[in-house]
Design an enzyme around this catalytic site. Structure first.
Site, PDB file in Angstrom:
ATOM      1  N   ASP A 166       4.049  -4.517  -0.391  1.00  0.00           N
ATOM      2  CA  ASP A 166       2.565  -4.056  -0.391  1.00  0.00           C
ATOM      3  C   ASP A 166       1.725  -5.421  -0.632  1.00  0.00           C
ATOM      4  O   ASP A 166       2.094  -6.387  -1.319  1.00  0.00           O
ATOM      5  CB  ASP A 166       2.103  -3.167  -1.618  1.00  0.00           C
ATOM      6  CG  ASP A 166       0.737  -3.113  -1.505  1.00  0.00           C
ATOM      7  OD1 ASP A 166       0.042  -2.320  -0.758  1.00  0.00           O
ATOM      8  OD2 ASP A 166       0.024  -3.895  -2.547  1.00  0.00           O
ATOM      9  N   LYS A 183      -4.351  -3.612   2.787  1.00  0.00           N
ATOM     10  CA  LYS A 183      -5.572  -2.912   2.744  1.00  0.00           C
ATOM     11  C   LYS A 183      -6.615  -3.250   3.478  1.00  0.00           C
ATOM     12  O   LYS A 183      -6.730  -4.092   4.186  1.00  0.00           O
ATOM     13  CB  LYS A 183      -5.725  -3.382   1.169  1.00  0.00           C
ATOM     14  CG  LYS A 183      -4.741  -2.835   0.066  1.00  0.00           C
ATOM     15  CD  LYS A 183      -4.868  -3.158  -1.143  1.00  0.00           C
ATOM     16  CE  LYS A 183      -3.457  -2.860  -2.162  1.00  0.00           C
ATOM     17  NZ  LYS A 183      -2.597  -3.998  -2.139  1.00  0.00           N
ATOM     18  N   TYR A 193      -5.789 -10.869  -1.086  1.00  0.00           N
ATOM     19  CA  TYR A 193      -5.142 -11.793  -2.240  1.00  0.00           C
ATOM     20  C   TYR A 193      -4.694 -13.322  -1.437  1.00  0.00           C
ATOM     21  O   TYR A 193      -3.944 -13.448  -0.528  1.00  0.00           O
ATOM     22  CB  TYR A 193      -3.516 -11.089  -2.141  1.00  0.00           C
ATOM     23  CG  TYR A 193      -3.432  -9.689  -2.643  1.00  0.00           C
ATOM     24  CD1 TYR A 193      -4.269  -9.317  -3.541  1.00  0.00           C
ATOM     25  CD2 TYR A 193      -2.378  -9.008  -2.210  1.00  0.00           C
ATOM     26  CE1 TYR A 193      -4.344  -8.040  -4.082  1.00  0.00           C
ATOM     27  CE2 TYR A 193      -2.364  -7.491  -2.876  1.00  0.00           C
ATOM     28  CZ  TYR A 193      -3.491  -7.087  -3.560  1.00  0.00           C
ATOM     29  OH  TYR A 193      -3.330  -5.916  -4.210  1.00  0.00           O
TER      30      TYR A 193
END
Length: 336
Positions: free
Chosen positions: A46, A77, A51
């Site tokens: 994931d 995401k 990030y």
């Protein structure tokens, strides 16, 4: 498709730390950590554009692109678009998570949950990840910790934008599943109450852990179980404090949390249990949870996670935690 049937096992790898969370991690160390996860048999990864402003996706893609695409499950995401424009990483407004990725790439991050931004975000992620498809897409951080009193407005934009786009992509077979990836239970409770669109699963970070699970147990997990919406547990070690670190909720742990961890450690010591094993297995014991995805930045940590998953934890340990009021009476515990 249920997430439980899609995921290859109970242990995945959460790659937020690879975005240089808290520190500047050398590329070689990041690559070795991803490869270690692969070598240990982990096949669910994931990530997110957030990030390190795309850094985690780039690093993950560099390693995973060397492996057959059909052999692993990949989620990322939407909700933040990464631009070519540069910004001051120390001046970003990240709500309660200030300074989290100040060592990441300096690319400007724009919060945007509209339909167009969702499609653009996916397209950009595919390039950074060096792949032609995503299995699961989470709508990222539409919650109080990033938006404060404005969180419902962000949520509403996502509901009419990102949610609908992702549902359509899933119905068309472009992705296999979608849901929300957040650090708070309220957006998830709200989503379960919607008639449409209907998510497949949620990624809930930090809210179903040994240290913090009361709120999730009250309504979210029973409702999710009832609607067959599986939960992937992010942050099972509560940002590291349950794995020997000093962070809780992505900041330095307060005294009350340190004290609670010390009490858990004392009981674990008496029963010959590692706190890491207790934390990981507790998060997975609820019937609604499909997997846990701890993060790591060192190859050795992956082997620890795999060992923690397989460790035998005696029933007497869980009984002792209950007696000391360290876990809720209603919390399911692993079968001995």
């Amino acid at each position: 498709m249920t997430i439980k049937s899609l995921l290859p096992g109970a242990l995945g790898f959460g790659t937020a730390p690879l975005g240089n969370m808290f520190r500047d991690i050398p590329d070689e160390e990041a690559a070795a950590t991803v490869q270690a996860a692969w070598d240990q048999g982990i096949r669910y990864f994931d990530t997110a554009p957030f990030y390190g402003a795309g850094l985690s996706e780039i690093r993950l893609g560099d390693v995973l692109s060397q492996h057959p695409r059909d052999e692993y499950v990949l989620s990322t995401k939407v909700g933040r678009v990464i631009l070519d424009e540069i910004e001051d990483t120390t001046a970003r407004d990240l709500g309660e998570k200030g300074g989290l990725f100040e060592h990441g790439r300096p690319n400007k991050m724009v919060n945007d949950y509209t339909a167009d931004a969702t499609l653009r975000s996916i397209e950009d992620s595919l390039k950074r990840l060096k792949t032609d498809r995503l299995d699961i897409v989470w709508v990222h951080d539409v919650a109080q910790d990033f938006y404060g009193d404005e969180w419902l407005a962000a949520y509403e934009t996502a509901r009419t934008g990102a949610f609908r786009v992702l549902q359509k992509l899933r119905d068309e077979g472009v992705i296999k599943a979608w849901g929300l990836g957040v650090n708070r239970v309220e957006p998830l409770e709200l989503t379960l109450d919607l008639d449409e669109p209907k998510p497949d699963a949620f990624l809930l970070a930090g809210r179903y852990t040994l240290l913090d699970h009361d709120r999730a147990l009250q309504r979210l997990l029973p409702a999710a179980s009832e609607q067959n919406v599986d939960i992937v547990v992010g942050g099972p070690y509560s940002s590291g404090i349950l794995a020997g670190g000093t962070h809780f909720e992505y900041q330095k742990a307060p005294a009350a949390i340190i004290d609670k961890v010390e009490r858990i450690k004392a009981i674990a010591g008496r029963h010959g249990v590692s706190v890491k094993a207790a934390a990981l297995q507790f998060s997975l014991a609820h019937p609604a949870t499909a997997a846990a995805i701890p993060g790591a930045t060192k190859p050795s940590r992956i082997a620890e996670d795999v060992a923690a998953l397989g460790e035998t934890v005696p029933a007497a340990f869980w009984t002792a935690l209950r007696e000391e009021k360290l876990i809720a009476d209603s919390a399911p515990v692993p079968a001995a």
